[in-house]
Write a protein that holds these residues in place. Structure first.
Motif, mmCIF file in Angstrom:
data_model
loop_
_atom_site.group_PDB
_atom_site.id
_atom_site.type_symbol
_atom_site.label_atom_id
_atom_site.label_comp_id
_atom_site.label_asym_id
_atom_site.label_seq_id
_atom_site.Cartn_x
_atom_site.Cartn_y
_atom_site.Cartn_z
ATOM 1 N N LEU B 430 73.873 148.764 -8.692
ATOM 2 C CA LEU B 430 75.195 148.924 -8.081
ATOM 3 C C LEU B 430 76.220 147.953 -8.656
ATOM 4 O O LEU B 430 77.376 148.313 -8.903
ATOM 5 C CB LEU B 430 75.085 148.755 -6.556
ATOM 6 N N SER B 433 78.608 148.746 -11.490
ATOM 7 C CA SER B 433 79.734 149.653 -11.275
ATOM 8 C C SER B 433 80.692 149.166 -10.213
ATOM 9 O O SER B 433 81.747 149.755 -10.027
ATOM 10 C CB SER B 433 79.231 151.027 -10.796
ATOM 11 N N ARG B 434 80.298 148.147 -9.475
ATOM 12 C CA ARG B 434 81.124 147.697 -8.348
ATOM 13 C C ARG B 434 81.205 146.181 -8.401
ATOM 14 O O ARG B 434 80.169 145.507 -8.548
ATOM 15 C CB ARG B 434 80.482 148.122 -7.025
ATOM 16 N N SER B 435 82.392 145.649 -8.231
ATOM 17 C CA SER B 435 82.567 144.197 -8.245
ATOM 18 C C SER B 435 82.027 143.602 -6.950
ATOM 19 O O SER B 435 81.814 144.305 -5.950
ATOM 20 C CB SER B 435 84.045 143.863 -8.379
ATOM 21 N N GLU B 437 83.666 141.867 -4.921
ATOM 22 C CA GLU B 437 84.672 142.080 -3.866
ATOM 23 C C GLU B 437 84.575 143.496 -3.316
ATOM 24 O O GLU B 437 84.755 143.714 -2.106
ATOM 25 C CB GLU B 437 86.090 141.848 -4.415
ATOM 26 N N GLU B 438 84.306 144.465 -4.184
ATOM 27 C CA GLU B 438 84.149 145.833 -3.696
ATOM 28 C C GLU B 438 82.939 145.932 -2.766
ATOM 29 O O GLU B 438 83.012 146.540 -1.680
ATOM 30 C CB GLU B 438 83.975 146.804 -4.865
ATOM 31 N N THR B 441 83.634 144.392 0.533
ATOM 32 C CA THR B 441 84.486 145.227 1.389
ATOM 33 C C THR B 441 83.684 146.381 1.995
ATOM 34 O O THR B 441 83.852 146.724 3.168
ATOM 35 C CB THR B 441 85.694 145.745 0.586
#
Lengths: 461, 461
Positions: B430, B433-435, B437-438, B441
């Motif tokens: 994951l 593909s996702r920071s 911070e993402e 959130t």
């Protein structure tokens, strides 16, 4: 902190000026000289200050400084919204995106473009057109409305039937949260199934969950041409049947289908205004536009012939030139005539297509019992969307008009706001469109992302 | 409560049986006789029990009972997902939607239909077709995949280019939250700007935020016909140019554009399989389908002629019959040939179109250094989506293959999961593909809606 403490305010303004530079901070008379919003041209901006960050980094610093000072932040794009979504109190900091107007070079193969939140819709349309591409979102305020503002309000406009709303044009975005943290989801991908689609939190939530600073927008091929017609029908249900027939025949390329009820049509084509392409007196009119190559016009004419033969269409005028096409659109678009005729109150509702005829009849009947009330109705009926304009009367009569228009919607699975949003203006009507459980779930998310309620507080709920 | 406490388990099962009736509860050998999922046909269902509520009210009661007993709930639709999103531990309660299969009468004018979460995609397609309408979502598992499952995974499939993903077909839905509360947003409206669009919380979140029980789905006019062609190009970039040219010429009616790299094409058209409509040896192939009326085929042929004149297309075969069209689609769809040839590991990634050629070359080069590794690549390139199939080797080699396919994506703004989701299988990927911070959130939202982490825990992150 007391919000009226002048020293604390001065300290915050100093800090903000240090972040954005002196020219980035607008206060005092310079601020008061700006109108509060497009719908309140005579009222001044009332915020403590308007701050104009140049990029996401400055925005995050501004947000963190306001959070530390306990000040609310009111996001502001073109301020062309119609529901008081950008109004600020004298204690708030207004955060304007007006210096984040950059548009990166278009990816012509991927058909995407990255734009700053402050870029106008017209500027994005222009950037796309320069690459023979098309940004389909379009609305009257295109020269002022911004990318950030139209994302935050999920703007609709004139081509939703074919291309969707702003939500459908955003592939990725970057947003600053209330605590100054940045959520950057700037991938230019149509497909990306990796958990919660975070951009959806910021589309249509009117700046209450985060402040959008940039976005990746999806572009489309330029339309190959149009055929445009004004039709008259025995009633709105026949209009709906024409819409369905055109959608089948042209496979999703009906780009606009604007229903014009007779009082609206008569008003817009009154003497001295646009001359009526079809005579007055029919029970329903519609402006139809289909995107097609010129060779397909014949197929459109044949369809109209068939529908006239079946009695679904009473009469039709097809635009034979771009000038005629524009004249037809003026019948729909020159809403200043509504104001000139004293129809100052604008409504924006949605409901199922099959219920529209009886809903409109019922609302008109209720309003006919209100002394002095006049009302016209029109709208993007293919999107479920009706607009009303009515006279402005005294508070009691206005409330009765509101009731006639809004109250029947709950039982019809309708909405008190199709495309304008809630802001402050429709807050009291939210419960007509949203259950207590829905509002409670929205509040859960709001509290999770903005526990201090600092971002555009009081808007929506 | 200890999850291994047999009395507590018995008490919960009694309570569940009281809610759904004895036939609604599946345990013991009957449960073990069911396969864990479509991708694990030889493994039994491992949950404490599988419970089959008949409607939203029963679902909410089941959820509340499980919450009170401290049990996790694992939602299960057709279990056709590819990322282990429905796997349960022996302590979990699996909640199957298999008895919520109702489909209400189609609203032909509004072009919508309400379906239960357990209705299959094939059943919805059928209900639409009976009214001369069209439900565009389509995927190989259509006979088993459900409305609820495809919402929870935001399924894509074969027509995303023209019609979007499941997200774009859901107008409203009803979901039961972890605490047993119900969020019902069942309005059949294209436009409804009244705060956070709650349905987006449940689309693509794999049942971690709520369990979808019903949905209002958007239907479309039935396609008027197709023209289908297999083309050969000098390379993937030329293929992308053909896609753009076809999209311009046919204004968004390109319904499929499937890129077939040469090793994939050769494998699918090997002797004894579908005979190749174009000879082997070209650097790139694509299967193109455009929705159009028969009279427009000539325009498609003229476009191909132009592209061949320009050297963008090397060769083309146009399907002259439905039988030929089906044969062309078999080249894309008969993925069982991949398994037969030992290419057991399937990947599903997305990245910008302009980067595909160099990405594929780079990944193939990295994999060529892994002894025993074979790989083919194909996919919905117009949706940014590539599928890889590779050999399954030892753990080290598999990790090297993963790295070759996944690692370059982060720098390309790509995604480790275009349409399959994350589930358990891709959890470790994951962060590519996702920071941070993402993901933080996403976790904020998860904690807000499911503070006890009872709904499909451990999936996604």
């Amino acid at each position: 902190m007391s919000s009226t403490d002048p020293i604390a305010a001065d300290l915050l303004l100093e800090r903000l000026a240090a972040i954005v530079g002196p020219s980035g901070l607008v206060t005092g008379d310079e601020l008061r000289a700006r109108p509060a919003s497009w719908t309140r041209p005579a009222e001044p901006c009332t915020a403590l200050a308007l701050v104009r960050p140049r990029d996401t980094a400055e925005t995050r610093a501004v947000m963190a400084a306001c959070a530390a000072a306990g000040r609310s932040v009111i996001p502001r794009g073109g301020a062309t919204g119609l529901v008081d979504g950008t109004l600020a109190t004298p204690e708030d900091i207004t955060l304007s995106t007006e210096r984040m107007t950059g548009i990166e070079p278009v990816d012509a193969l991927g058909m995407t473009v990255i734009a700053g939140a402050g870029a106008t819709i017209a500027a994005v349309q222009h950037a796309a057109a320069e690459c023979n591409l098309f940004f389909p979102l379009d609305l009257g305020a295109r020269g002022s409305a911004t990318v950030g503002g139209t994302i935050s309000t999920n703007a609709g406009g004139l081509r939703v039937l074919r291309y969707g709303m702003m939500r459908d044009m955003v592939l990725g975005l970057e947003a600053v949260l209330a605590d100054g943290s940045v959520v950057s989801s700037m991938r230019p991908l149509i497909k990306n199934n990796t958990g919660l689609d975070l951009k959806q939190l910021f589309v249509g939530t009117e700046g209450t969950l985060g402040l959008v600073t940039r976005a990746v927008l999806r572009l489309r091929p330029e339309p190959a041409g149009h055929v445009t017609a004004l039709i008259a029908c025995p009633g709105p249900d026949d209009g709906a049947r024409v819409l369905r027939a055109a959608q089948s025949a042209f496979q999703g390329r009906v780009s606009s289908f604007e229903g014009l009820w007779p009082d609206f049509y008569r008003l817009m084509t009154a003497p001295g205004r646009t001359s009526p392409p079809l005579p007055h007196g029919s029970p329903f009119y519609a402006l139809v536009e289909v995107e097609c190559v010129p060779a397909e016009s014949d197929r459109f004419l044949a369809l109209l012939d068939d529908l006239m033969g079946a009695g679904t269409v009473l009469d039709a005028a097809v635009a034979a030139s771009e000038e005629q096409r524009r004249a037809m659109w003026r019948i729909r678009d020159q809403v200043e005539h509504l104001n000139a005729d004293g129809l100052h109150r604008a409504f924006d509702v949605s409901l199922p297509l099959a219920a529209m005829d009886s809903y409109v009849r019922g609302a008109l009947e209720r309003m006919s019992a209100i002394p002095g009330c006049r009302a016209v109705v029109y709208g993007h009926i293919g999107d479920n969307n009706l607009h009303w304009n009515t006279t402005r009367l005294d508070a009691n009569a206005n409330a009765a008009i509101d009731a006639a228009i809004y109250e029947p919607l709950a039982a019809l699975s309708g909405s008190v706001s199709a495309e304008h949003g809630i802001g402050l203006e429709k807050r009291a009507k939210l419960a007509l469109s949203r259950s207590a459980e829905e509002i409670a779930t929205m509040r859960l998310v709001k509290r999770a992302l903005d526990p201090q309620n600092r971002l555009n507080p009081g808007k929506i709920f």
